[in-house]
Design a protein around this motif. Structure first.
Motif, PDB file in Angstrom:
ATOM      1  N   ILE A  71       0.835  -1.206   0.000  1.00 47.22           N
ATOM      2  CA  ILE A  71       0.000   0.000   0.000  1.00 47.22           C
ATOM      3  C   ILE A  71       0.870   1.257   0.000  1.00 47.22           C
ATOM      4  O   ILE A  71       0.606   2.219  -0.733  1.00 47.22           O
ATOM      5  N   LEU A  72       1.940   1.251   0.809  1.00 39.48           N
ATOM      6  CA  LEU A  72       2.854   2.391   0.839  1.00 39.48           C
ATOM      7  C   LEU A  72       3.492   2.622  -0.526  1.00 39.48           C
ATOM      8  O   LEU A  72       3.655   3.762  -0.965  1.00 39.48           O
ATOM      9  N   TYR A 118      10.591   6.348   4.103  1.00 41.18           N
ATOM     10  CA  TYR A 118      11.442   6.767   5.212  1.00 41.18           C
ATOM     11  C   TYR A 118      10.990   8.099   5.803  1.00 41.18           C
ATOM     12  O   TYR A 118      10.981   8.282   7.025  1.00 41.18           O
ATOM     13  N   MET A 119      10.609   9.061   4.953  1.00 39.51           N
ATOM     14  CA  MET A 119      10.241  10.385   5.432  1.00 39.51           C
ATOM     15  C   MET A 119       9.024  10.363   6.348  1.00 39.51           C
ATOM     16  O   MET A 119       8.861  11.230   7.207  1.00 39.51           O
ATOM     17  N   ARG A 120       8.172   9.383   6.196  1.00 41.40           N
ATOM     18  CA  ARG A 120       6.972   9.299   7.032  1.00 41.40           C
ATOM     19  C   ARG A 120       7.318   9.046   8.498  1.00 41.40           C
ATOM     20  O   ARG A 120       6.552   9.412   9.390  1.00 41.40           O
ATOM     21  N   ILE A 121       8.467   8.376   8.742  1.00 42.40           N
ATOM     22  CA  ILE A 121       8.822   8.017  10.118  1.00 42.40           C
ATOM     23  C   ILE A 121      10.206   8.565  10.497  1.00 42.40           C
ATOM     24  O   ILE A 121      10.820   8.108  11.452  1.00 42.40           O
ATOM     25  N   TRP A 149      10.189  16.637   6.525  1.00 40.76           N
ATOM     26  CA  TRP A 149      11.262  17.006   5.600  1.00 40.76           C
ATOM     27  C   TRP A 149      12.287  17.892   6.297  1.00 40.76           C
ATOM     28  O   TRP A 149      13.485  17.768   6.060  1.00 40.76           O
ATOM     29  N   THR A 150      11.826  18.770   7.159  1.00 42.18           N
ATOM     30  CA  THR A 150      12.715  19.604   7.966  1.00 42.18           C
ATOM     31  C   THR A 150      12.143  19.681   9.385  1.00 42.18           C
ATOM     32  O   THR A 150      10.942  19.427   9.603  1.00 42.18           O
ATOM     33  N   PHE A 151      13.013  20.035  10.347  1.00 38.01           N
ATOM     34  CA  PHE A 151      12.591  20.110  11.744  1.00 38.01           C
ATOM     35  C   PHE A 151      12.946  21.479  12.319  1.00 38.01           C
ATOM     36  O   PHE A 151      13.967  22.073  11.964  1.00 38.01           O
ATOM     37  N   ASP A 152      12.109  21.952  13.215  1.00 38.19           N
ATOM     38  CA  ASP A 152      12.360  23.182  13.957  1.00 38.19           C
ATOM     39  C   ASP A 152      12.411  22.851  15.439  1.00 38.19           C
ATOM     40  O   ASP A 152      11.611  22.043  15.946  1.00 38.19           O
ATOM     41  N   ALA A 470       5.045   4.382  14.940  1.00 34.95           N
ATOM     42  CA  ALA A 470       4.095   4.477  16.048  1.00 34.95           C
ATOM     43  C   ALA A 470       4.732   4.032  17.358  1.00 34.95           C
ATOM     44  O   ALA A 470       4.531   4.657  18.409  1.00 34.95           O
ATOM     45  N   PHE A 471       5.543   2.982  17.325  1.00 33.26           N
ATOM     46  CA  PHE A 471       6.164   2.473  18.548  1.00 33.26           C
ATOM     47  C   PHE A 471       7.156   3.494  19.117  1.00 33.26           C
ATOM     48  O   PHE A 471       7.147   3.790  20.319  1.00 33.26           O
TER      49      PHE A 471
END
Length: 551
Positions: A71-72, A118-121, A149-152, A470-471
């Motif tokens: 599905i992914l 990969y980007m989803r998790i 994609w980026t983090f603050d 999720a874990f």
């Protein structure tokens, strides 16, 4: 229900196992001294029980795991289609327009996997910490407004998070105590940098190498500034064209890279499968080199002490027996086992009570049990003299930083007991007790746990891709830091969480972690175990080898 676990005893007179059937099942035996178990005798090679288990993946779980990846993948290609039509606005993982005419930097599948799976998790990895990686850590809080994609950074810190991810086995990663004080004193006296190679200058490096040799029980040793390079830069000095390298299929990337750089012929045997290894050794002796049929100049066997993704321990007594039988050389990587195994904390050789001289090349790192950095190689003096002049790490790499050297010396003397205390011995014993306690409770809860019962590396199987992220997130919400692992570091249907037990963990910490793991396990329905343990010699990829042996 009961578990069928592989036990190996050195005293063959206790009971006699019945013959293994061709379908891969074992006849169960009863003994007045033990519960229902499977026993195999190995001619006195083992001086202790060798308990290692891998439970079968439930069929329904395997089906849903493949379905989840399917599905992914479908939605990934759909998003790529929308990107091409300028409907999907997230283009960060794609090549820029001005680069379209250049050779692609990435393979198509790698790029596809990165941007769509990969980007989803991605928020589960590379979390920054702002404390010592001890039993508890402080984690810098971050958020993403564009789907990872980026983090603050929010400016907040999550305090007192129980650390179940760092491989700080003996708890020496600390900023207080004799190790930290000794390293600070050396820093003030000598500085941090050495500014030269090991061949030119070494202040306390010789003392370190003599201590390592004494710790391992070998004639001589060498220290290197980087654990990865200890393998990748020294294996090419030990083997070359006309040599054969036999490598376990789950060996670390540093061993794989070193083998490839050597120019030797490489053949891979199935994980911890002595029948597969012996088959390759027989073929190598019988047929020699391809085309010319000349004998191999050298046959080198590459194995690890503890395999960091499986939690399994190498069957070292059997490997040594095969090595002696076929006149091969043995290269043992003890990155995860040195300090973490054995009654004296001296690795897998100490764990099995073997002679260190039976291992030709003893390699390990200082990054795990010693709370430092770098690696070492130990063995005969002639071997070390050869490596000092032929190893790229010795000739070209900068010498190990002196505070790091002091950290290793102080922690190793603590383990040996040369500091006049029993702190090191107590930590080794505490790690063994914590490992047994943690593993047993996870199995009793109904989780599928891989590996050896004495291994501080504890993989808990997650399987489905959605449960990886999720874990990790649910555990962090409960103030537990864990490592989750998926493809390509593991087989595509064997995603897992990897716990690393430490001597620094108290029983209260482990109970808190176990309670959170059980709660999340119920929430995500991760308690897959049916208490049907497949002995480590009876895993699916061993079937053909055993049937051929019996025939």
């Amino acid at each position: 229900s009961f578990e069928v676990v592989s036990y190996i005893y050195s005293f063959s007179g206790l009971f006699s196992p019945k013959r293994r059937t061709s379908r891969g099942k074992y006849n169960l035996l009863h003994s007045c001294a033990f519960q229902v178990q499977h026993g195999t005798c190995n001619g006195g090679l083992y001086s202790r029980p060798f308990k290692e288990s891998f439970e079968e993946t439930p069929m329904l779980v395997a089906v849903f795991t493949y379905l989840g990846y399917g599905i992914l993948t479908i939605f990934g290609y759909l998003r790529d289609f929308l990107r091409d039509w300028k409907i999907e606005k997230c283009h960060i993982a794609r090549e820029r327009e001005e680069q379209k005419d250049f050779v692609p930097l990435y393979q198509d599948f790698e790029n596809f996997y990165t941007r769509n799976l990969y980007m989803r998790i991605r928020d589960n990895w590379n979390r920054p910490i702002c404390s010592v990686p001890g039993a508890k850590v402080d984690i810098v809080e971050r958020v993403s407004h564009n789907y990872n994609w980026t983090f603050d950074y929010t400016g907040k810190v999550v305090k007192e998070v129980i650390n179940m991810g760092s491989y700080n086995y003996l708890g020496f990663a600390e900023n207080t105590g004799p190790c930290a004080e000794a390293a600070a004193e050396v820093t003030m006296k000598y500085g941090v940098g050495v500014s030269s190679t090991r061949q030119e200058m070494g202040i306390r490096h010789e003392e370190l190498e003599k201590l390592v040799a004494r710790f391992l029980g070998v004639e001589s040793a060498m220290a290197f500034g980087m654990g990865f390079a200890t393998n990748s830069m020294n294996i090419p000095a030990l083997a070359g064209k006309g040599c054969l390298i036999l490598s376990d299929e789950l060996n670390h990337a540093s061993l794989v890279l070193g083998a490839r750089l050597s120019g030797s012929t490489i053949r891979v045997f199935k994980h911890n499968n002595m029948q597969s290894l012996e088959k390759l050794l027989k073929e190598a002796i019988a047929h020699g080199q391809p085309r010319s049929r000349r004998p191999w100049k050298k046959i080198l066997i590459l194995v690890e002490g503890i395999y960091s993704m499986e939690g399994s321990i190498v069957r070292l007594p059997e490997v040594i027996a095969l090595k002696k039988k076929y006149k091969a050389y043995l290269y043992l990587d003890e990155a995860h086992s040195i300090g973490a195994l054995g009654p004296r904390g001296r690795g897998v050789v100490d764990y099995f009570g073997l002679d260190p001289n039976d291992v030709d090349v003893m390699m390990g790192t200082f990054t795990k049990s010693f709370g430092a950095a770098g690696g070492y190689i130990g063995g005969r003096k002639e071997l070390m003299d050869y490596l000092r002049t032929h190893s790229h790490s010795a000739v070209y790499a900068t010498s190990m930083s002196l505070p790091v050297v002091e950290q290793i010396i102080t922690s190793m003397k603590c383990i040996v007991g040369e500091d006049g205390t029993t702190v090191g011995r107590d930590r080794v014993q505490q790690l063994a007790a914590n490992t047994t306690y943690f593993r047993k409770h996870l199995q009793d809860m109904g989780f599928i746990i891989y590996g050896n019962h004495d291994s501080p590396v504890v993989p808990l199987m997650l399987y489905m891709p959605a449960k990886i992220g999720a874990f990790g997130r649910e555990m962090l919400q409960r103030n537990i830091a864990v490592v989750v692992v998926g493809f390509p570091a593991t087989p595509i249907i064997e995603s897992r969480a990897r716990f690393c037990v430490s001597a620094a963990h108290t029983k209260a910490m482990l109970d808190t972690a176990l309670g959170a793991i059980s709660e999340v396990g119920d929430l995500l329905q991760l308690k897959y175990s049916r208490h049907r343990i497949v002995p480590s010699l009876d895993r699916a990829f061993d079937e053909t080898t055993y049937e051929e042996t019996e025939e």
